[in-house]
Design a protein around this motif. Structure first.
Motif, PDB file in Angstrom:
ATOM      1  N   LYS A 152       0.832  -1.203   0.000  1.00 13.66           N
ATOM      2  CA  LYS A 152       0.000   0.000   0.000  1.00 13.66           C
ATOM      3  C   LYS A 152       0.868   1.256   0.000  1.00 13.66           C
ATOM      4  CE  LYS A 152      -3.944  -2.214   2.251  1.00 13.66           C
ATOM      5  NZ  LYS A 152      -4.896  -2.197   3.398  1.00 13.66           N
ATOM      6  N   THR A 153       0.220   2.395  -0.237  1.00 11.21           N
ATOM      7  CA  THR A 153       0.938   3.671  -0.297  1.00 11.21           C
ATOM      8  C   THR A 153       0.563   4.532   0.894  1.00 11.21           C
ATOM      9  OG1 THR A 153       0.985   3.585  -2.719  1.00 11.21           O
ATOM     10  CG2 THR A 153       1.384   5.723  -1.682  1.00 11.21           C
ATOM     11  N   VAL A 154       1.590   5.044   1.575  1.00 12.54           N
ATOM     12  CA  VAL A 154       1.417   5.833   2.794  1.00 12.54           C
ATOM     13  C   VAL A 154       2.177   7.148   2.644  1.00 12.54           C
ATOM     14  CG1 VAL A 154       1.881   5.931   5.278  1.00 12.54           C
ATOM     15  CG2 VAL A 154       1.207   3.756   4.220  1.00 12.54           C
ATOM     16  N   LEU A 155       1.534   8.249   2.987  1.00 10.61           N
ATOM     17  CA  LEU A 155       2.189   9.555   3.021  1.00 10.61           C
ATOM     18  C   LEU A 155       2.311  10.002   4.474  1.00 10.61           C
ATOM     19  CD1 LEU A 155       3.211  12.348   2.121  1.00 10.61           C
ATOM     20  CD2 LEU A 155       0.829  12.963   1.586  1.00 10.61           C
ATOM     21  N   VAL A 156       3.537  10.270   4.904  1.00 11.27           N
ATOM     22  CA  VAL A 156       3.789  10.791   6.249  1.00 11.27           C
ATOM     23  C   VAL A 156       4.438  12.161   6.102  1.00 11.27           C
ATOM     24  CG1 VAL A 156       4.888  10.420   8.486  1.00 11.27           C
ATOM     25  CG2 VAL A 156       4.178   8.443   7.104  1.00 11.27           C
ATOM     26  N   LEU A 204       8.065   6.603  11.834  1.00  8.90           N
ATOM     27  CA  LEU A 204       6.844   6.047  11.241  1.00  8.90           C
ATOM     28  C   LEU A 204       7.102   5.619   9.800  1.00  8.90           C
ATOM     29  CD1 LEU A 204       4.120   8.537  12.560  1.00  8.90           C
ATOM     30  CD2 LEU A 204       4.404   6.147  13.219  1.00  8.90           C
ATOM     31  N   ALA A 205       7.838   6.438   9.061  1.00  7.52           N
ATOM     32  CA  ALA A 205       8.167   6.072   7.674  1.00  7.52           C
ATOM     33  C   ALA A 205       8.922   4.749   7.641  1.00  7.52           C
ATOM     34  CB  ALA A 205       8.993   7.182   7.032  1.00  7.52           C
ATOM     35  N   ALA A 242       8.904  -1.031   6.562  1.00  9.91           N
ATOM     36  CA  ALA A 242       9.257  -2.376   7.024  1.00  9.91           C
ATOM     37  C   ALA A 242       8.104  -3.354   6.834  1.00  9.91           C
ATOM     38  CB  ALA A 242       9.672  -2.338   8.494  1.00  9.91           C
ATOM     39  N   GLU A 243       6.878  -2.819   6.753  1.00 13.38           N
ATOM     40  CA  GLU A 243       5.710  -3.670   6.482  1.00 13.38           C
ATOM     41  C   GLU A 243       5.539  -3.930   4.994  1.00 13.38           C
ATOM     42  OE1 GLU A 243       1.949  -2.816   8.106  1.00 13.38           O
ATOM     43  OE2 GLU A 243       2.630  -2.853  10.187  1.00 13.38           O
TER      44      GLU A 243
END
Length: 298
Positions: free
Chosen positions: A31-35, A46-47, A52-53
């Motif tokens: 998935k794509t996550v923006l922090v 957090l990034a 790591a997941e």
């Protein structure tokens, strides 16, 4: 009787995978996550955790050298991937440009963590490039722009989430002096900006939920040992790891209460200050936010 039992058993067996999935922790693999604010402190850790997941992490910050170093570290780890996009949130135009870049290159966004923030305790009033009180601009107005401009990408990835990193150190918004121009008002700037985050979350959550986007706010941990806290001359009372554990726990939680404010132990509240639950205050904040940013509530 036997045929009825067989039918009932068939229904239960059919529903079991869905029920199990609903209670399983959310995975960010693929998935794509923006922090935002992820070149230092809580955001950086957090990034690393999301990568790591197996997530693709959009790293944000002002310092390109630190940002690229984190991206290189993640990409070399063999777990997940990352990209750095620079933006100074003291400029609303840079926030808009940043959002446009993310939206253009990221058709689906699974999680937005609005973490970027500043805090000052010297009582001096500072302004952004747009002339707004600096803490209100960076801690709150930037997030307002992002949740609206990235809403289509979040909707495309539904069910998706927005986590607004607020604080238990909130202070009511003075709508007669939001920009802290009165003598002595600057000291409440940080708390006011964080109350605005929680109030926005409470006000917008129902509309975003209709698009499959769950929005919450939270207090990560009390006075973590971040560069910001240490730079203000304060004695840390918790570790960055404590904040990471709290944020990641909620990010992975099977279910969340839309619009809620979560304390360290995970208990959801309406907001830290009763003002955030007041429909009149919510309406004032939404109108003010749209006016200051040029981005209307959608």
């Amino acid at each position: 009787m036997r045929s009825s039992l067989i039918r009932l058993l068939s229904v239960v067996l059919f529903l079991l995978p869905a029920l199990a999935s609903a209670q399983a922790p959310v995975s960010y693999e693929g998935k794509t996550v923006l922090v935002t604010g992820s070149t230092d402190g809580l955001g950086r850790e957090l990034a690393r955790e999301f990568a790591a997941e197996g997530a693709h992490v959009i790293v944000h910050g002002r310092n390109a050298e630190r940002g690229q170093a984190l991206v290189d570290e993640i990409n070399a780890s063999g777990k997940g991937s990352a990209r750095f996009i620079a933006a100074d949130f003291a400029s609303l135009q840079e926030v808009r440009d940043f959002a446009a870049t993310v939206a253009r290159d990221t058709p689906k966004l699974d999680l937005l963590v609005n973490n970027a923030g500043v805090a000052f305790r010297d009582g001096q009033r500072r302004t952004s490039r747009d002339g707004h009180e600096l803490q209100f601009a960076i801690n709150y107005l930037a997030g307002w722009i992002l949740v609206h401009e990235l809403r289509p990408a979040l909707k495309a990835a539904a069910p998706s989430r927005i986590i607004n990193v607020s604080s238990g150190s909130s202070a009511p918004i003075d709508f007669d002096d939001v920009m802290l121009e009165q003598p002595g008002a600057a000291r409440r700037g940080y708390g006011q900006s964080k109350q605005a985050q929680a109030t926005m979350t409470k006000a917008l959550a129902p509309s975003f939920l209709a698009d499959g986007i769950t929005m919450i706010s939270l207090h990560p941990a009390t006075m973590m040992d971040t560069t910001m806290v240490i730079g203000m001359g304060l004695e840390p009372r918790s570790k960055i790891a404590d904040g990471v554990a709290h944020v990641m726990g909620l990010a992975r939680a099977p279910t969340l209460e839309p619009g809620a404010f979560y304390l360290e132990k995970g208990e959801p509240r309406d907001t830290m200050d009763p003002q955030g639950q007041d429909p009149e205050a919510q309406a004032k904040l939404l109108a003010l936010s749209a006016e200051l940013t040029g981005v209307p509530a959608k």
